[in-house]
Every structure is written in structure tokens, then in C-alpha cells.
Enzyme design. Sequence first.
Site, PDB file in Angstrom:
ATOM      1  N   ARG A  30      -8.198  13.679  18.151  1.00 40.44           N
ATOM      2  CA  ARG A  30      -7.818  15.036  18.553  1.00 40.44           C
ATOM      3  C   ARG A  30      -8.618  15.521  19.751  1.00 40.44           C
ATOM      4  O   ARG A  30      -8.204  16.430  20.459  1.00 40.44           O
ATOM      5  CB  ARG A  30      -8.016  16.025  17.397  1.00 40.44           C
TER       6      ARG A  30
ATOM      7  N   PRO B 208     -22.430   6.168   2.813  1.00 34.16           N
ATOM      8  CA  PRO B 208     -22.897   7.424   2.205  1.00 34.16           C
ATOM      9  C   PRO B 208     -24.353   7.720   2.559  1.00 34.16           C
ATOM     10  O   PRO B 208     -24.839   8.817   2.308  1.00 34.16           O
ATOM     11  CB  PRO B 208     -22.749   7.171   0.697  1.00 34.16           C
TER      12      PRO B 208
ATOM     13  N   GLU C   5     -20.542  -3.209  -3.159  1.00 37.15           N
ATOM     14  CA  GLU C   5     -21.786  -2.424  -3.211  1.00 37.15           C
ATOM     15  C   GLU C   5     -22.250  -2.028  -1.812  1.00 37.15           C
ATOM     16  O   GLU C   5     -23.292  -1.386  -1.652  1.00 37.15           O
ATOM     17  CB  GLU C   5     -22.902  -3.234  -3.896  1.00 37.15           C
TER      18      GLU C   5
ATOM     19  N   ASP D 145      -8.550  24.872  16.483  1.00 44.36           N
ATOM     20  CA  ASP D 145      -8.904  24.220  15.221  1.00 44.36           C
ATOM     21  C   ASP D 145     -10.179  24.827  14.665  1.00 44.36           C
ATOM     22  O   ASP D 145     -11.078  25.187  15.420  1.00 44.36           O
ATOM     23  CB  ASP D 145      -9.182  22.725  15.443  1.00 44.36           C
TER      24      ASP D 145
END
Length: 245
Positions: A152, A88, A115, A167
Amino acid sequence: MNIEVVTTIPELFDQFKEYGIIGRAIKTGKINFDVINLRNYAHDLHKTTDDYAYGTGVGMVMKVEPVFEMFDEYLKSHQRPWIVYPSPQGETFDQSKAFELSQKNDVMFICGRYEGVDERIMSIVDEEISIGDFVISGGEAITMVFVEAMARMIPGVVGKEVSVENDSFFSGLLDHANYTRPRSYRGMDVPEVLRSGDHAKVGKYLLKDAIKRTIEKRPDLFLKRDLSFEEKAAIIALLREKKEC
Ligand code: SAH
């Protein structure tokens, strides 16, 4: 291209490897996909890959030794891959990052759990990539998303039944609306022009639809875009249609 996934839960990838576009890309050799079980590099009876956090003692952290030992072993028979740690704290993943990764010969994903990982693991990581500003419990589902998006972009992976060029985000515009049979359902009809068989007309219609949807749903994308001649023409046509209504 070669993709390796380092995980403490290799079973999560069993189905992923078998089905859909990824399954076919693996079977046809477009992608070599290896899942490396980090627990094979733990030496105790319980195959422990995590330990208590120094300092706080709160929460578990992925240990450094199994990852380094896995990597030493890997390098004995492979070239150094590009190493991604889904995190993150990384830059947010998007279509251009998917393309960038798809251009590499070899990408290894290290899936964190608990964690996160011992910070010393970052010394072998080339790039941290986030899926968005939220936290989930492991890197595996996120790696699947990254691999699906990258795959893709590899020539020949997506068959002609799916069009990568259309797309959303590929061209900086969102995808146009799509329909399949039946032509009429509960009073909702497929637009006439799509059934006309007139390819030029259909092309213009779909471009107008993609532009309209992008303006409505993602004006930020539209504002960033340098418009081509065809796109300007499509906007003029859209405005004229509106005037006629
Ligand atoms: N405490 C960490 C989060 C750990 S979540 C922090 O706040 O930074 C456990 C693992 O899930 C992470 O090591 C990472 O590999 C993965 N993960 C969780 N959320 C993610 C996200 N938004 N993007 C990418 N990876 C994520």
C-alpha cells in the site's frame, strides 16, 4: 520493488499473487514477487526441511542447510536482499515498519514452521519482525499481512479508489467513518454533509470525525500527536458542537 518469500508451502501464495491490490501490483510490474520453494533445496527423497531439536528432542526445527543453499543460489544472480524472519521474538510490526520496508529495493521473507528455525539461520537474517504477542504455526500468513501493508505504501500500487493517506495510522489518526449507497438503510442515514457535494465542508467534517474516533478508540495515539492548526480548529468545532447539543 522485489519481494521474495522462502517457504516450504509455496501453494499458499497461489491465490495471494493473483487477486486484489497485490495481484494488480504484480501484473503492472510495481512489485516483482517470487516464491521460493525451500523443498527444492532438500536433497533426500522426502524433501525434508526439518529435523528434531537438539537437546530436548521435542518438536521439529527448520534445517539450516536448505536455507543456506537457497541463499547461495539466489546470490549467484541477485544482489543481497534485506532479509526478514517473521518471528514472535521480533519487534512488533506497525505502519512505520511497513513504510520502512516499502522503501527497500528488495526484501526476502523466510517463513518459519514447526518450532522455528535453526538458530544458525539467524546469521543471514537482518531483522526479526513479530505480528503480535501470540504464536501461530507458520510465517506464511504473517508474510502476507506484511506484504499487504508494505504494498500500500509503494507509489502507484493503490489506485485512486483507495486512499492510503486516510488509512488509519498513516497520519497518526484513525480513518474517519466511510459510507456508500444506499443513503438510508433500516433507519440509519448517511450524514447529510457527506451528500452535500461541498468539498471544504466534507473535508472539515471528515477531519473532525477522524479526530473524534482517535480520541474515543485510541487515546494513546492522540496523546502522541503534534496537532496541526486545522486539527486544533477541528477540536474547537467539535467542542462547540457538543455545547450546542
Ligand atoms: N517456537 C517459536 C515459535 C514458532 S511458530 C517461538 O516461540 O519463538 C512457527 C513460525 O511461525 C515461526 O518460525 C515464525 O516464522 C512464525 N510465527 C509464529 N508466530 C509469529 C508471530 N507472532 N510473529 C511473527 N511470526 C510468527
